[in-house]
Design a protein around this motif. Structure first.
Motif, PDB file in Angstrom:
ATOM      1  N   MET A 174      -1.314 -41.336  -4.093  1.00  0.00           N
ATOM      2  CA  MET A 174       0.120 -41.140  -4.088  1.00  0.00           C
ATOM      3  C   MET A 174       0.604 -41.175  -2.658  1.00  0.00           C
ATOM      4  O   MET A 174       0.102 -40.462  -1.812  1.00  0.00           O
ATOM      5  N   THR A 175       1.578 -41.987  -2.376  1.00  0.00           N
ATOM      6  CA  THR A 175       2.115 -42.086  -1.037  1.00  0.00           C
ATOM      7  C   THR A 175       3.276 -41.121  -0.906  1.00  0.00           C
ATOM      8  O   THR A 175       4.346 -41.351  -1.475  1.00  0.00           O
ATOM      9  N   VAL A 176       3.085 -40.061  -0.156  1.00  0.00           N
ATOM     10  CA  VAL A 176       4.101 -39.015  -0.109  1.00  0.00           C
ATOM     11  C   VAL A 176       5.340 -39.480   0.638  1.00  0.00           C
ATOM     12  O   VAL A 176       6.432 -38.998   0.381  1.00  0.00           O
ATOM     13  N   ASP A 177       5.216 -40.452   1.579  1.00  0.00           N
ATOM     14  CA  ASP A 177       6.372 -40.901   2.352  1.00  0.00           C
ATOM     15  C   ASP A 177       7.410 -41.563   1.448  1.00  0.00           C
ATOM     16  O   ASP A 177       8.559 -41.697   1.818  1.00  0.00           O
ATOM     17  N   ALA A 178       6.991 -42.002   0.265  1.00  0.00           N
ATOM     18  CA  ALA A 178       7.866 -42.788  -0.599  1.00  0.00           C
ATOM     19  C   ALA A 178       8.888 -41.953  -1.347  1.00  0.00           C
ATOM     20  O   ALA A 178       9.692 -42.496  -2.071  1.00  0.00           O
ATOM     21  N   PHE A 179       8.872 -40.624  -1.191  1.00  0.00           N
ATOM     22  CA  PHE A 179       9.726 -39.789  -2.012  1.00  0.00           C
ATOM     23  C   PHE A 179      10.917 -39.256  -1.229  1.00  0.00           C
ATOM     24  O   PHE A 179      10.759 -38.361  -0.424  1.00  0.00           O
ATOM     25  N   PRO A 180      12.134 -39.800  -1.462  1.00  0.00           N
ATOM     26  CA  PRO A 180      13.319 -39.249  -0.803  1.00  0.00           C
ATOM     27  C   PRO A 180      13.643 -37.887  -1.405  1.00  0.00           C
ATOM     28  O   PRO A 180      14.103 -37.780  -2.537  1.00  0.00           O
ATOM     29  N   ALA A 181      13.353 -36.833  -0.660  1.00  0.00           N
ATOM     30  CA  ALA A 181      13.419 -35.480  -1.203  1.00  0.00           C
ATOM     31  C   ALA A 181      14.825 -35.063  -1.608  1.00  0.00           C
ATOM     32  O   ALA A 181      15.007 -34.278  -2.516  1.00  0.00           O
ATOM     33  N   THR A 182      15.867 -35.583  -0.931  1.00  0.00           N
ATOM     34  CA  THR A 182      17.229 -35.201  -1.271  1.00  0.00           C
ATOM     35  C   THR A 182      17.535 -35.541  -2.719  1.00  0.00           C
ATOM     36  O   THR A 182      18.105 -34.752  -3.454  1.00  0.00           O
ATOM     37  N   ASP A 183      17.134 -36.722  -3.159  1.00  0.00           N
ATOM     38  CA  ASP A 183      17.397 -37.135  -4.528  1.00  0.00           C
ATOM     39  C   ASP A 183      16.667 -36.233  -5.518  1.00  0.00           C
ATOM     40  O   ASP A 183      17.182 -35.956  -6.595  1.00  0.00           O
ATOM     41  N   LEU A 184      15.466 -35.793  -5.179  1.00  0.00           N
ATOM     42  CA  LEU A 184      14.730 -34.899  -6.065  1.00  0.00           C
ATOM     43  C   LEU A 184      15.472 -33.570  -6.200  1.00  0.00           C
ATOM     44  O   LEU A 184      15.576 -33.018  -7.297  1.00  0.00           O
ATOM     45  N   SER A 185      16.021 -33.060  -5.111  1.00  0.00           N
ATOM     46  CA  SER A 185      16.801 -31.821  -5.176  1.00  0.00           C
ATOM     47  C   SER A 185      18.000 -31.989  -6.096  1.00  0.00           C
ATOM     48  O   SER A 185      18.311 -31.111  -6.904  1.00  0.00           O
ATOM     49  N   ASP A 186      18.682 -33.121  -5.973  1.00  0.00           N
ATOM     50  CA  ASP A 186      19.853 -33.367  -6.825  1.00  0.00           C
ATOM     51  C   ASP A 186      19.458 -33.449  -8.297  1.00  0.00           C
ATOM     52  O   ASP A 186      20.149 -32.928  -9.167  1.00  0.00           O
ATOM     53  N   THR A 187      18.325 -34.107  -8.579  1.00  0.00           N
ATOM     54  CA  THR A 187      17.845 -34.216  -9.958  1.00  0.00           C
ATOM     55  C   THR A 187      17.492 -32.841 -10.510  1.00  0.00           C
ATOM     56  O   THR A 187      17.832 -32.507 -11.652  1.00  0.00           O
ATOM     57  N   LEU A 188      16.811 -32.029  -9.701  1.00  0.00           N
ATOM     58  CA  LEU A 188      16.453 -30.673 -10.134  1.00  0.00           C
ATOM     59  C   LEU A 188      17.702 -29.833 -10.388  1.00  0.00           C
ATOM     60  O   LEU A 188      17.756 -29.058 -11.352  1.00  0.00           O
ATOM     61  N   LEU A 189      18.726 -29.996  -9.552  1.00  0.00           N
ATOM     62  CA  LEU A 189      19.966 -29.253  -9.756  1.00  0.00           C
ATOM     63  C   LEU A 189      20.584 -29.608 -11.106  1.00  0.00           C
ATOM     64  O   LEU A 189      21.027 -28.725 -11.855  1.00  0.00           O
ATOM     65  N   THR A 190      20.572 -30.882 -11.449  1.00  0.00           N
ATOM     66  CA  THR A 190      21.096 -31.320 -12.746  1.00  0.00           C
ATOM     67  C   THR A 190      20.317 -30.690 -13.895  1.00  0.00           C
ATOM     68  O   THR A 190      20.899 -30.185 -14.865  1.00  0.00           O
ATOM     69  N   LEU A 191      18.981 -30.691 -13.785  1.00  0.00           N
ATOM     70  CA  LEU A 191      18.145 -30.105 -14.833  1.00  0.00           C
ATOM     71  C   LEU A 191      18.383 -28.607 -14.967  1.00  0.00           C
ATOM     72  O   LEU A 191      18.444 -28.069 -16.079  1.00  0.00           O
ATOM     73  N   LEU A 192      18.527 -27.917 -13.844  1.00  0.00           N
ATOM     74  CA  LEU A 192      18.715 -26.469 -13.881  1.00  0.00           C
ATOM     75  C   LEU A 192      20.101 -26.092 -14.397  1.00  0.00           C
ATOM     76  O   LEU A 192      20.262 -25.068 -15.061  1.00  0.00           O
ATOM     77  N   ARG A 193      21.092 -26.917 -14.117  1.00  0.00           N
ATOM     78  CA  ARG A 193      22.426 -26.662 -14.672  1.00  0.00           C
ATOM     79  C   ARG A 193      22.422 -26.793 -16.192  1.00  0.00           C
ATOM     80  O   ARG A 193      23.189 -26.135 -16.885  1.00  0.00           O
ATOM     81  N   ALA A 194      21.527 -27.637 -16.696  1.00  0.00           N
ATOM     82  CA  ALA A 194      21.434 -27.832 -18.152  1.00  0.00           C
ATOM     83  C   ALA A 194      20.573 -26.764 -18.819  1.00  0.00           C
ATOM     84  O   ALA A 194      20.457 -26.742 -20.045  1.00  0.00           O
ATOM     85  N   ALA A 195      19.953 -25.889 -18.019  1.00  0.00           N
ATOM     86  CA  ALA A 195      19.088 -24.827 -18.571  1.00  0.00           C
ATOM     87  C   ALA A 195      19.538 -23.482 -18.023  1.00  0.00           C
ATOM     88  O   ALA A 195      18.910 -22.940 -17.106  1.00  0.00           O
ATOM     89  N   PRO A 196      20.621 -22.913 -18.544  1.00  0.00           N
ATOM     90  CA  PRO A 196      21.163 -21.668 -17.984  1.00  0.00           C
ATOM     91  C   PRO A 196      20.186 -20.497 -18.001  1.00  0.00           C
ATOM     92  O   PRO A 196      20.278 -19.601 -17.183  1.00  0.00           O
ATOM     93  N   GLY A 197      19.233 -20.506 -18.922  1.00  0.00           N
ATOM     94  CA  GLY A 197      18.238 -19.432 -18.976  1.00  0.00           C
ATOM     95  C   GLY A 197      17.095 -19.644 -18.011  1.00  0.00           C
ATOM     96  O   GLY A 197      16.204 -18.812 -17.889  1.00  0.00           O
ATOM     97  N   GLY A 198      17.104 -20.753 -17.313  1.00  0.00           N
ATOM     98  CA  GLY A 198      16.040 -21.076 -16.377  1.00  0.00           C
ATOM     99  C   GLY A 198      14.999 -21.976 -17.002  1.00  0.00           C
ATOM    100  O   GLY A 198      15.055 -22.314 -18.188  1.00  0.00           O
ATOM    101  N   SER A 199      14.047 -22.374 -16.192  1.00  0.00           N
ATOM    102  CA  SER A 199      12.994 -23.284 -16.620  1.00  0.00           C
ATOM    103  C   SER A 199      11.727 -22.944 -15.861  1.00  0.00           C
ATOM    104  O   SER A 199      11.786 -22.463 -14.734  1.00  0.00           O
ATOM    105  N   SER A 200      10.586 -23.212 -16.455  1.00  0.00           N
ATOM    106  CA  SER A 200       9.336 -23.033 -15.714  1.00  0.00           C
ATOM    107  C   SER A 200       9.075 -24.283 -14.880  1.00  0.00           C
ATOM    108  O   SER A 200       9.635 -25.357 -15.153  1.00  0.00           O
ATOM    109  N   GLU A 201       8.231 -24.149 -13.886  1.00  0.00           N
ATOM    110  CA  GLU A 201       7.835 -25.313 -13.091  1.00  0.00           C
ATOM    111  C   GLU A 201       7.212 -26.362 -13.997  1.00  0.00           C
ATOM    112  O   GLU A 201       7.491 -27.561 -13.875  1.00  0.00           O
ATOM    113  N   TYR A 202       6.390 -25.932 -14.916  1.00  0.00           N
ATOM    114  CA  TYR A 202       5.734 -26.841 -15.850  1.00  0.00           C
ATOM    115  C   TYR A 202       6.767 -27.662 -16.625  1.00  0.00           C
ATOM    116  O   TYR A 202       6.650 -28.880 -16.743  1.00  0.00           O
ATOM    117  N   GLN A 203       7.798 -26.997 -17.146  1.00  0.00           N
ATOM    118  CA  GLN A 203       8.829 -27.704 -17.906  1.00  0.00           C
ATOM    119  C   GLN A 203       9.581 -28.698 -17.032  1.00  0.00           C
ATOM    120  O   GLN A 203       9.871 -29.819 -17.462  1.00  0.00           O
TER     121      GLN A 203
END
Length: 198
Positions: free
Chosen positions: A1-30
């Motif tokens: 896995m090439t770690v340089d290939a991951f633009p971290a800002t976009d991952l944060s935005d994606t996680l924010l979207t997922l967490l907004r859709a889960a008001p009770g929270g989510s596990s890392e696994y989920q």
């Protein structure tokens, strides 16, 4: 896995979207399962059975979560509760949830050198140490089922386990007179059973 290939800002935005859709929270696994099911380009699609891939996936997700927490706090847009068992987006409250000056986990996950420098041998050693502490030489799934009082149920599935988990959390929550230690044990057992029965 090439770690340089991951633009971290976009991952944060994606996680924010997922967490907004889960008001009770989510596990890392989920969160990781959802990201991978969606074919998220930030995470390797190689098997998470590979310890180094698992470590790097975990690291990138937590790096993005800690950066997101700081961004939300700076913008006064919310507070991100981060733990291995639950990640939850909470409303911003000035003063009561400020970021700690000294947070070793935050420092670790925001240091990308940790990601680049960690080898497969390092990960194997970390995992061995973790499982020895968690398992203490026994069968962790059996112990988790025993804690949930489900070890003798012949037809057991994740829906039944989740129902039992909610019952136990309700009964043993510190707000209802239970102990924090017992609740943490219940949460740890649920993580084990989710991995086993997913």
């Amino acid at each position: 896995m090439t770690v340089d290939a991951f633009p971290a800002t976009d991952l944060s935005d994606t996680l924010l979207t997922l967490l907004r859709a889960a008001p009770g929270g989510s596990s890392e696994y989920q969160l990781i399962q959802t990201l991978r099911a969606d074919g998220n380009p930030h995470l390797s699609q190689r098997s998470l059975q590979d310890p180094l891939v698992l470590f790097r996936t975990h690291f990138l997700v937590f790096n993005a979560l800690y950066r997101l927490r700081e961004r939300l706090w700076r913008e006064q847009a919310g507070h991100l509760e981060i733990s291995p068992l639950r990640i939850r987006l909470l409303p911003y409250q000035a003063g009561s949830q400020g970021l700690s000056e000294s947070d070793p986990l935050r420092d670790y996950y925001l240091d990308m050198n940790q990601l680049y420098a960690t080898t497969e041998a390092d990960v194997e050693q970390l995992l061995d140490s973790f499982w020895k502490r968690l398992d203490n030489g026994g069968d962790q799934t059996r112990d988790a089922l025993r804690l949930f009082e489900l070890e003798d149920e012949p037809q057991l599935d994740l829906a039944r386990i989740r129902f039992r988990y909610r019952q136990l959390v309700s009964r043993h929550h510190p707000d209802r007179g239970g102990s924090t230690e017992h609740l943490q044990s219940i949460n740890a057992a649920m993580e084990i059973l989710e991995r086993h029965y997913h």
